[in-house]
Design a protein around this motif. Structure first.
Motif, PDB file in Angstrom:
ATOM      1  N   MET A   1      -7.804   6.200  -3.958  1.00  0.00           N
ATOM      2  CA  MET A   1      -6.996   5.271  -3.180  1.00  0.00           C
ATOM      3  C   MET A   1      -6.803   5.785  -1.752  1.00  0.00           C
ATOM      4  O   MET A   1      -6.956   5.042  -0.789  1.00  0.00           O
ATOM      5  CB  MET A   1      -5.642   5.114  -3.860  1.00  0.00           C
ATOM      6  CG  MET A   1      -4.805   4.024  -3.279  1.00  0.00           C
ATOM      7  SD  MET A   1      -3.132   4.143  -3.893  1.00  0.00           S
ATOM      8  CE  MET A   1      -2.378   5.026  -2.571  1.00  0.00           C
ATOM      9  N   LEU A   2      -6.497   7.062  -1.627  1.00  0.00           N
ATOM     10  CA  LEU A   2      -6.280   7.634  -0.292  1.00  0.00           C
ATOM     11  C   LEU A   2      -7.528   7.485   0.565  1.00  0.00           C
ATOM     12  O   LEU A   2      -7.460   7.113   1.729  1.00  0.00           O
ATOM     13  CB  LEU A   2      -5.918   9.116  -0.416  1.00  0.00           C
ATOM     14  CG  LEU A   2      -4.516   9.432  -0.926  1.00  0.00           C
ATOM     15  CD1 LEU A   2      -4.362  10.910  -1.215  1.00  0.00           C
ATOM     16  CD2 LEU A   2      -3.468   8.997   0.077  1.00  0.00           C
TER      17      LEU A   2
ATOM     18  N   LEU B   1       7.224  16.585  -0.567  1.00  0.00           N
ATOM     19  CA  LEU B   1       7.618  15.758  -1.698  1.00  0.00           C
ATOM     20  C   LEU B   1       6.485  15.484  -2.672  1.00  0.00           C
ATOM     21  O   LEU B   1       6.701  14.901  -3.725  1.00  0.00           O
ATOM     22  CB  LEU B   1       8.172  14.419  -1.192  1.00  0.00           C
ATOM     23  CG  LEU B   1       7.237  13.629  -0.273  1.00  0.00           C
ATOM     24  CD1 LEU B   1       6.441  12.632  -1.063  1.00  0.00           C
ATOM     25  CD2 LEU B   1       8.044  12.923   0.790  1.00  0.00           C
TER      26      LEU B   1
ATOM     27  N   GLN C   1       0.827  -1.213   0.000  1.00  0.00           N
ATOM     28  CA  GLN C   1       0.000   0.000   0.000  1.00  0.00           C
ATOM     29  C   GLN C   1       0.858   1.259   0.000  1.00  0.00           C
ATOM     30  O   GLN C   1       0.551   2.235  -0.674  1.00  0.00           O
ATOM     31  CB  GLN C   1      -0.924   0.002   1.223  1.00  0.00           C
ATOM     32  CG  GLN C   1      -2.022  -1.037   1.141  1.00  0.00           C
ATOM     33  CD  GLN C   1      -2.737  -1.227   2.466  1.00  0.00           C
ATOM     34  OE1 GLN C   1      -2.221  -0.876   3.525  1.00  0.00           O
ATOM     35  NE2 GLN C   1      -3.930  -1.784   2.409  1.00  0.00           N
TER      36      GLN C   1
ATOM     37  N   MET D   1      -5.791   8.305  -7.552  1.00  0.00           N
ATOM     38  CA  MET D   1      -4.954   8.547  -6.369  1.00  0.00           C
ATOM     39  C   MET D   1      -5.807   8.966  -5.171  1.00  0.00           C
ATOM     40  O   MET D   1      -5.690   8.412  -4.078  1.00  0.00           O
ATOM     41  CB  MET D   1      -3.959   9.673  -6.704  1.00  0.00           C
ATOM     42  CG  MET D   1      -3.013   9.978  -5.560  1.00  0.00           C
ATOM     43  SD  MET D   1      -1.935   8.593  -5.164  1.00  0.00           S
ATOM     44  CE  MET D   1      -1.313   9.090  -3.585  1.00  0.00           C
TER      45      MET D   1
ATOM     46  N   ARG E   1      -8.159   3.827   1.495  1.00  0.00           N
ATOM     47  CA  ARG E   1      -7.204   3.381   2.510  1.00  0.00           C
ATOM     48  C   ARG E   1      -7.597   3.897   3.892  1.00  0.00           C
ATOM     49  O   ARG E   1      -7.512   3.191   4.889  1.00  0.00           O
ATOM     50  CB  ARG E   1      -5.804   3.874   2.170  1.00  0.00           C
ATOM     51  CG  ARG E   1      -5.215   3.243   0.953  1.00  0.00           C
ATOM     52  CD  ARG E   1      -4.523   1.936   1.264  1.00  0.00           C
ATOM     53  NE  ARG E   1      -3.849   1.428   0.096  1.00  0.00           N
ATOM     54  CZ  ARG E   1      -4.388   0.601  -0.785  1.00  0.00           C
ATOM     55  NH1 ARG E   1      -5.631   0.172  -0.622  1.00  0.00           N
ATOM     56  NH2 ARG E   1      -3.723   0.186  -1.828  1.00  0.00           N
TER      57      ARG E   1
ATOM     58  N   TYR F   1       2.077   2.141  -3.395  1.00  0.00           N
ATOM     59  CA  TYR F   1       1.064   2.855  -4.168  1.00  0.00           C
ATOM     60  C   TYR F   1       0.978   4.307  -3.709  1.00  0.00           C
ATOM     61  O   TYR F   1       0.858   5.220  -4.530  1.00  0.00           O
ATOM     62  CB  TYR F   1      -0.310   2.190  -4.015  1.00  0.00           C
ATOM     63  CG  TYR F   1      -0.462   0.942  -4.848  1.00  0.00           C
ATOM     64  CD1 TYR F   1      -0.900   1.036  -6.163  1.00  0.00           C
ATOM     65  CD2 TYR F   1      -0.165  -0.307  -4.332  1.00  0.00           C
ATOM     66  CE1 TYR F   1      -1.044  -0.091  -6.946  1.00  0.00           C
ATOM     67  CE2 TYR F   1      -0.295  -1.448  -5.092  1.00  0.00           C
ATOM     68  CZ  TYR F   1      -0.734  -1.349  -6.401  1.00  0.00           C
ATOM     69  OH  TYR F   1      -0.859  -2.461  -7.165  1.00  0.00           O
ATOM     70  N   LEU F   2       1.068   4.486  -2.398  1.00  0.00           N
ATOM     71  CA  LEU F   2       0.964   5.837  -1.842  1.00  0.00           C
ATOM     72  C   LEU F   2       2.099   6.726  -2.331  1.00  0.00           C
ATOM     73  O   LEU F   2       1.874   7.774  -2.937  1.00  0.00           O
ATOM     74  CB  LEU F   2       0.971   5.766  -0.303  1.00  0.00           C
ATOM     75  CG  LEU F   2       1.018   7.104   0.434  1.00  0.00           C
ATOM     76  CD1 LEU F   2      -0.306   7.840   0.259  1.00  0.00           C
ATOM     77  CD2 LEU F   2       1.296   6.909   1.906  1.00  0.00           C
ATOM     78  N   LEU F   3       3.329   6.279  -2.103  1.00  0.00           N
ATOM     79  CA  LEU F   3       4.470   7.115  -2.467  1.00  0.00           C
ATOM     80  C   LEU F   3       4.557   7.270  -3.987  1.00  0.00           C
ATOM     81  O   LEU F   3       4.817   8.361  -4.490  1.00  0.00           O
ATOM     82  CB  LEU F   3       5.768   6.523  -1.907  1.00  0.00           C
ATOM     83  CG  LEU F   3       7.012   7.379  -2.111  1.00  0.00           C
ATOM     84  CD1 LEU F   3       6.810   8.778  -1.569  1.00  0.00           C
ATOM     85  CD2 LEU F   3       8.225   6.743  -1.462  1.00  0.00           C
TER      86      LEU F   3
END
Lengths: 282, 248
Positions: B4-5, B87, A118, B1, B8, A121-123
């Protein structure tokens, strides 16, 4: 994002013109007269603006490897963050031909409560990869990072060193060819570092652009051809790497022998660095 | 993205506790039960709100839950993991949107509570229930705007997170959650409409209690304020983005 707009027709990779970045500092007046205290309470004159960087004008050409040097707190990190676009300048402008990959303290982005998978995927997502691309690169990432155990394990139990390797591997999996790096060009144990160096040399040979803030430039002799030395918020020298090293050496000497010792200490420390999770969140 | 966040975050919520998803239903249900007990059984006030009071409470408590979670989450968003800002190549406002969407998803998942309340009180909604989704959309924009303002503000002034908590508490009592719009004195009705939650909660309830209809201009004010908050939030966020990134 509008603020990271790219201009594909730019004749350089990056153009900094008159870039300045300031920081508002609470002026700490300890005690002081009653009048001063009252003023402080009223919020009057309690803030000063100090410039971390000012009047930075330079061009980075495609395929160049530039070391950003300077003493501690000379604005090296801010310089690379500005280059990548994760800081917005207070004055001046930065134009970019293409997206610059920020490699800045990457492992801190990892979430302890997520699995390795996971977190990849996040980074990867933070660095602009789509989930599909991460999926395709997952094997390669694990292989590059020399990660042997189960990738569905939680990040919480993974050592700082391994996290750094993973972060590095994920950044490399983005297939970027322009990098803004803060002390992350090579990471890990000496063996892994050798691998990193070989890898970045290969990228360089393929025409990749590197802008690297570092405190230990001697480690990368033969990699950089150019150096930008920052001092007191402005560019002290913008020229050949060897000249940059010489100027940095003078700066360090002038900055008293005590500081040099401290620098040498950190040079050895960076390799065995340990780290605790910043937030206590699971 | 973003998806996904959000997924999660939800997953983390639901794997942390043994009862997992059930808590999403049990928590507001318990809350509504407590309030129902206090206000009808203990205090015995029958002119408060509309009947059946249990359903009346539930319909407003759920969106309130979403509102308060989203807003208090927004105040913490850039403090929670500032390193990410250093980042991330993603637009900064994604982090705010994430908080709003996670709390919204929790709200949507808790909607069965209203069905339970409907069954218990044997009440069926009228045709105006079609305004329910409209209320959700209005609330989303209201919250996105507010969250941008608060997130940006809290990144610059840490104290704001505490102020937000107090203001939230006040908003709970100043909004028609425990009581109905009809309980607001006639003279204060127009004033109340300036609290955009009044309009939003009215839209939620109108499907069950057609009498809960506020005058049309007042809905106009609520929605207008929502639009203003959204625009102001975007502007504030854009202005303060540099500062937010510097704090990271």
């Amino acid at each position: 994002m509008a603020r990271r707009r790219l201009d594909p027709h730019l004749d350089s990779m990056m153009i900094f013109s008159g870039v300045g970045l300031n920081i508002l500092k609470e002026r700490r007046r300890q005690g002081g007269s009653r009048r001063n205290r009252l003023r402080r309470l009223a919020g009057e004159q309690s803030r000063t603006t100090s410039w971390i960087l000012r009047g930075v004008t330079t061009r980075i050409e495609a395929g160049e490897s530039v070391a950003v040097l300077g003493l501690k707190n000379s604005g090296r990190t801010e310089f690379v963050r500005l280059a990548a676009g994760t800081l917005i300048p207070d004055e001046g402008s930065i134009l970019r031909r293409q997206s610059i990959l920020p490699m800045i303290d990457l492992r801190r982005a990892f979430e302890r409560g997520f699995t390795i998978r996971q977190n990849s995927y996040l980074l990867g997502g933070l660095l602009g990869m789509t989930p599909k691309e991460v999926e395709g690169a997952l094997l390669e990432i694990v292989e590059t990072a020399e990660f042997t155990s189960n990738i569905d394990k939680y990040m919480g139990g993974v050592s700082a060193l391994t996290r750094q390797k993973l972060a590095w591997a994920i950044a490399m999996a983005t297939k970027a060819n322009a990098f803004a790096i803060d002390e992350m060009l090579v990471v890990g144990d000496p063996q892994f570092q050798a691998k990193c160096i070989a890898h970045v040399h290969r990228l360089k040979a393929d025409g990749a652009t590197f802008l690297v803030a570092t405190d230990v430039p001697r480690k990368f002799e033969g990699f950089f051809e150019r150096a930008i030395v920052l001092h007191n918020g402005s560019v002290l020298l913008d020229g050949a790497f060897a000249d940059g090293l010489a100027v940095l050496r003078e700066l360090r000497l002038a900055n008293s022998a005590v500081e040099i010792e401290a620098d040498i200490e950190t040079e050895t420390e960076t390799e065995t660095e340990t780290e605790t999770w910043k937030d206590g969140r699971p | 993205m973003l998806r996904m966040l959000v997924l999660r975050d939800l997953q983390r919520q639901y794997t942390k506790f043994r009862l997992g998803y059930l808590w999403t239903l049990l928590e507001p249900l318990g809350m509504a039960l407590v309030m129902w007990f206090v206000f009808t059984q203990l205090l015995g006030s029958s002119n408060l709100g509309l009947q059946p009071y249990f359903l009346f409470l539930t319909v407003a408590i759920l969106p309130w839950w979403w509102f308060s979670r989203g807003v208090s989450g927004a105040a913490r968003v850039f403090r929670r993991n500032p390193a990410i800002l250093r980042l991330s190549l993603l637009p900064t406002r994604i982090w705010v949107l994430r908080v709003v969407l996670v709390s919204m998803a929790e709200y949507l998942l808790s909607l069965p509570v209203i069905l339970i309340a409907m069954l218990v009180t044997r009440t069926a909604p009228g045709p105006l229930i079609v305004l329910f989704p409209v209320a959700i959309i209005v609330q989303f924009f209201l919250m996105y705007g507010l969250a941008m303002m608060i997130a940006a503000g809290a990144a610059v002034i840490p104290d704001l997170a505490r102020i937000v908590r107090i203001v939230l508490r006040a908003t709970f009592y100043l909004s028609p959650i425990l009581y109905s719009i009809a309980n607001i004195p006639a003279g204060a009705q127009v004033l109340a409409a300036f609290n955009p939650l009044v309009g939003v909660l009215g839209l939620y309830r109108i499907g069950f209690w057609p009498t809960e209809i506020e005058s049309l201009p007042n809905y106009g004010i609520s929605i207008g304020i929502t639009a203003a908050i959204f625009i102001a939030g975007s502007v504030v966020f854009h202005r303060l983005e540099g500062r937010i990134l510097k704090e990271a």
